[in-house]
Write an enzyme that holds these catalytic residues in place. Structure first.
Site, short mmCIF file in Angstrom:
data_model
loop_
_atom_site.label_atom_id
_atom_site.label_comp_id
_atom_site.label_asym_id
_atom_site.label_seq_id
_atom_site.Cartn_x
_atom_site.Cartn_y
_atom_site.Cartn_z
CB CYS A 83 -0.91 0.02 1.22
SG CYS A 83 -1.67 -1.55 1.59
CB CYS A 206 -12.88 -1.93 6.09
SG CYS A 206 -13.02 -3.19 7.35
CG HIS A 333 -6.09 1.39 0.12
ND1 HIS A 333 -5.02 2.13 -0.33
CD2 HIS A 333 -5.55 0.43 0.91
CE1 HIS A 333 -3.89 1.62 0.14
NE2 HIS A 333 -4.18 0.58 0.88
C1 LIG Z 1 -14.43 -4.93 4.06
C2 LIG Z 1 -14.42 -5.80 2.82
C3 LIG Z 1 -13.89 -7.17 3.16
C4 LIG Z 1 -15.85 -5.91 2.29
O1 LIG Z 1 -15.85 -6.69 1.14
P1 LIG Z 1 -17.18 -7.45 0.62
O2 LIG Z 1 -17.96 -7.90 1.79
O3 LIG Z 1 -16.77 -8.49 -0.37
O4 LIG Z 1 -17.96 -6.33 -0.09
P2 LIG Z 1 -18.16 -6.21 -1.65
O5 LIG Z 1 -16.83 -5.87 -2.28
O6 LIG Z 1 -18.89 -7.41 -2.17
O7 LIG Z 1 -19.10 -4.93 -1.74
C5 LIG Z 1 -20.47 -4.96 -1.33
C6 LIG Z 1 -20.97 -3.53 -1.21
O8 LIG Z 1 -20.35 -2.91 -0.05
C7 LIG Z 1 -19.56 -1.80 -0.45
N1 LIG Z 1 -18.32 -1.85 0.31
C8 LIG Z 1 -17.37 -2.81 0.26
N2 LIG Z 1 -16.38 -2.52 1.08
C9 LIG Z 1 -16.69 -1.35 1.66
C10 LIG Z 1 -16.04 -0.55 2.59
N3 LIG Z 1 -14.85 -0.92 3.07
N4 LIG Z 1 -16.62 0.59 2.99
C11 LIG Z 1 -17.82 0.95 2.49
N5 LIG Z 1 -18.49 0.21 1.59
C12 LIG Z 1 -17.93 -0.92 1.18
C13 LIG Z 1 -19.31 -1.99 -1.92
O9 LIG Z 1 -19.09 -0.76 -2.57
C14 LIG Z 1 -20.55 -2.66 -2.38
O10 LIG Z 1 -21.55 -1.70 -2.54
P3 LIG Z 1 -22.59 -1.81 -3.77
O11 LIG Z 1 -23.37 -3.06 -3.51
O12 LIG Z 1 -23.37 -0.54 -3.64
O13 LIG Z 1 -21.75 -1.87 -5.00
C15 LIG Z 1 -13.52 -5.16 1.71
O14 LIG Z 1 -13.95 -3.85 1.49
C16 LIG Z 1 -12.07 -5.14 2.12
O15 LIG Z 1 -11.38 -6.13 1.97
N6 LIG Z 1 -11.56 -4.00 2.66
C17 LIG Z 1 -10.21 -3.88 3.17
C18 LIG Z 1 -9.22 -3.60 2.09
C19 LIG Z 1 -7.83 -3.69 2.62
O16 LIG Z 1 -7.54 -4.46 3.51
N7 LIG Z 1 -6.90 -2.89 2.08
C20 LIG Z 1 -5.54 -2.86 2.54
C21 LIG Z 1 -5.44 -2.06 3.77
S1 LIG Z 1 -3.80 -2.02 4.41
#
Ligand SMILES: CC(C)(COP(=O)(O)OP(=O)(O)OC[C@H]1O[C@@H](n2cnc3c(N)ncnc32)[C@H](O)[C@@H]1OP(=O)(O)O)[C@@H](O)C(=O)NCCC(=O)NCCS
Ligand SMILES: [Zn+2]
Lengths: 384, 135
Positions: A83, A206, A333
């Protein structure tokens, strides 16, 4: 050491960019950075392409990005630091220019993630932890940061309600940033009621995976002064590493030594301290991370980062406004683009071009960018 | 015998510290110790950081440990998704070394807090996978 200036910046819309490929995202950011600098592409004598390439379908993206941007036959460098790729890319370009090998370089942070599902991405991110001793147990980035949150809550009494304030603040500023993935403000109640991801972190604690790019054009002092009348100077660069494995780290896991070390180096090089910083961009990969960052950067004492939030000190108008572009939590991100995106925001602030997010009279800006679960951390200080 | 047997789902198959698996098969958890300077390593290392010697011996650990921190994972990579939610922890062993390990589902979640005494024990995964967890 001669000064190095940022002479142009560009940024794409972040989010699910199913309209664009990796190279096209890079082009959008690069082209707007050239417009911003008001220079032609032939001025650029080398490119640094920053991407955590395991998320992209394209292997070794510097090859195709340099081609698509029209930057052949100039040298191109692929920089990967999870990142923190583009903060490390900036340091690379800084060193290349300082060495005299290059005069004007493009640092292009770019990432195409959403061709993968979040589950697939977390499998790859889990392997940005120790692949022998940790990934075999099902690690994810949220899980790692959740372990820091648990420790901070136990030692200092930090609560989920306090953590939610980070998301509320950053989503509020995201709603003013047309490049942000999430444009709608959110309430603390919505954050607290969102589904668990890795306890105590919930969905809205997140950041989200995203596609996007950001570009910085930097030049040595002579060229910077010739090419623009509003350069922003790179005053301090701090970079440190820490053991990748959590088991290899010391202490109660309530702070990141890697950020403290990077901050020390950057403050020293810039000749400033935390109280001199007018505006900051910190790595809010998760709500808890922003709180730890306040403490590790010296904005707050250990354990009291939450008080800054509660007193509104990191809001616009506060002592040290943080993530006034929405941060990772609102912008999304796109891993390799995030460091350059932070420096895009600071450059706008220091040029007094940040619009409704402008911090009055900002002269000194600080960006902090963590790689993975904190094996790398970069702190960059800019001066107007 | 490949090291990919280590863990719930192993990624690395080739390493110098393969003998760890034989200890796990015997129900023991072992660290490596530098034959020259005596420094002990866990997770095991094939090469001493202090004196750069690579002659090591294996020493069995008692497994007593104190929890440093933990999380309960709900969103997991695809191969781990069927096991959600699962607990992951970081603990300090009596020799001061640290271990990252799953926490047994038999441990009462409500009791978990930094400082809690737990014991690192051998655990069996699916197929012939072997690892350790905190219980
Ligand atoms: C939190 C997380 C696991 C959720 O993933 P998920 O459950 O598979 O969610 P999806 O990708 O299927 O998205 C479903 C919906 O939630 C939303 N959404 C997903 N993650 C989100 C988040 N973190 N914040 C807000 N909304 C989020 C999506 O936009 C989507 O909306 P839509 O239906 O209107 O399109 C994922 O966002 C994630 O892995 N985040 C962390 C990323 C990370 O670790 N980065 C490195 C950091 S060092
Ligand atoms: Zn030794």
């Amino acid at each position: 050491m001669g000064r190095i200036g940022i002479i142009g910046v560009g940024h794409t819309k972040f989010g699910k960019r199913n309209d664009a490929s990796l190279r096209e995202l890079a082009f959008e950011a690069y082209s707007s950075a050239l417009d911003d600098a008001d220079i032609v592409s032939s001025r650029i004598d080398g490119s640094v392409v920053c991407s955590a390439t395991h998320y992209d379908k394209q292997r070794s993206p510097a090859g195709v990005v340099a081609e698509y941007l029209g930057l052949n036959p100039q040298p191109t460098f692929n920089v990967e630091a999870a990142c923190a790729s583009s903060a490390v890319g900036l340091r690379t370009a800084w060193a290349l220019i300082t060495s005299g090998l290059h005069d004007v370089m493009a640092v292009v942070g770019v990432q195409k993630m959403t061709e993968l599902s979040s589950e697939e991405i977390q499998e790859l991110m889990g392997r940005a932890g120790d692949v022998m001793w940790e990934s075999p147990f099902g690690t994810t980035m949220p899980a790692y940061y959740a372990m820091y949150a648990t420790a901070h809550m136990a030692k200092y009494g930090t609560t989920e309600e306090q953590m939610a304030l980070v998301t509320v603040k950053n989503r509020k500023y995201g709603s003013k940033n047309p490049n942000a993935m999430f444009q709608k403000p959110i309430t603390a109640d919505e954050v607290l009621k969102s589904r668990p991801v890795s306890a105590p972190l919930k969905l809205f604690d997140c950041c989200a995976n995203a596609d996007g790019a950001a570009c910085l054009i930097i030049a040595n002092a002579e060229k910077a002064k010739k090419l623009t009348d509003r350069p922003v100077w790179i005053a301090g660069l701090g970079l440190a590493s820490s053991p990748m494995s959590l088991a290899g780290r010391k202490g109660p896991l309530t702070s990141f030594d890697v950020t403290k070390n990077a901050a020390k180096a950057a403050y020293q090089m810039a000749g400033v301290g935390p109280n001199d910083v007018d505006v900051a961009e910190v790595h809010d990969s998760f709500s808890i991370t922003e709180i730890l960052n306040y403490e590790d950067l010296g904005f707050a004492k250990p354990g009291s980062g939450t008080r800054l939030l509660e007193k509104g000190e990191t809001e616009l108008g506060g002592k040290i406004p943080v993530n006034t572009d929405g941060g990772l939590i609102a912008k999304g991100h796109p891993v390799g683009a995030t460091g350059a995106s932070q420096l895009f925001a600071l450059t706008k602030q220091l040029r007094n071009e940040a619009g409704s997010a402008q911090v009055d009279g900002a002269k000194i800006g600080l960006a902090q960018n963590i790689g993975g679960i904190g094996m790398y951390s970069a702190v960059t200080i800019l001066k107007a | 015998m490949g090291f990919e047997k280590f863990g719930r789902f192993g990624y690395v198959s080739q390493t110098k510290i393969n003998p760890l698996l034989s200890y796990l098969e015997k129900g023991q958890i072992a660290a490596t110790k530098c034959k020259k300077c005596g420094r002990t390593y866990f997770p095991p290392r094939a090469d001493c950081l202090d004196c750069r010697h690579s002659a090591i011996e294996w020493v069995v650990l008692d497994g007593k440990s104190n929890l440093i921190t933990f999380t309960n994972v709900f969103f997991a990579p695809p191969v781990f998704q069927p096991e959600t939610p699962y607990l992951l922890g970081l603990a300090e062993l009596t020799n001061g070394l640290r271990v990252f390990a799953p926490i047994s589902p038999a441990v009462d979640k409500e009791q978990l807090k930094p400082g809690l005494e737990l014991s690192l024990k051998v655990a069996k995964g699916s197929g012939d996978n072997l690892y350790y967890w905190l219980e």
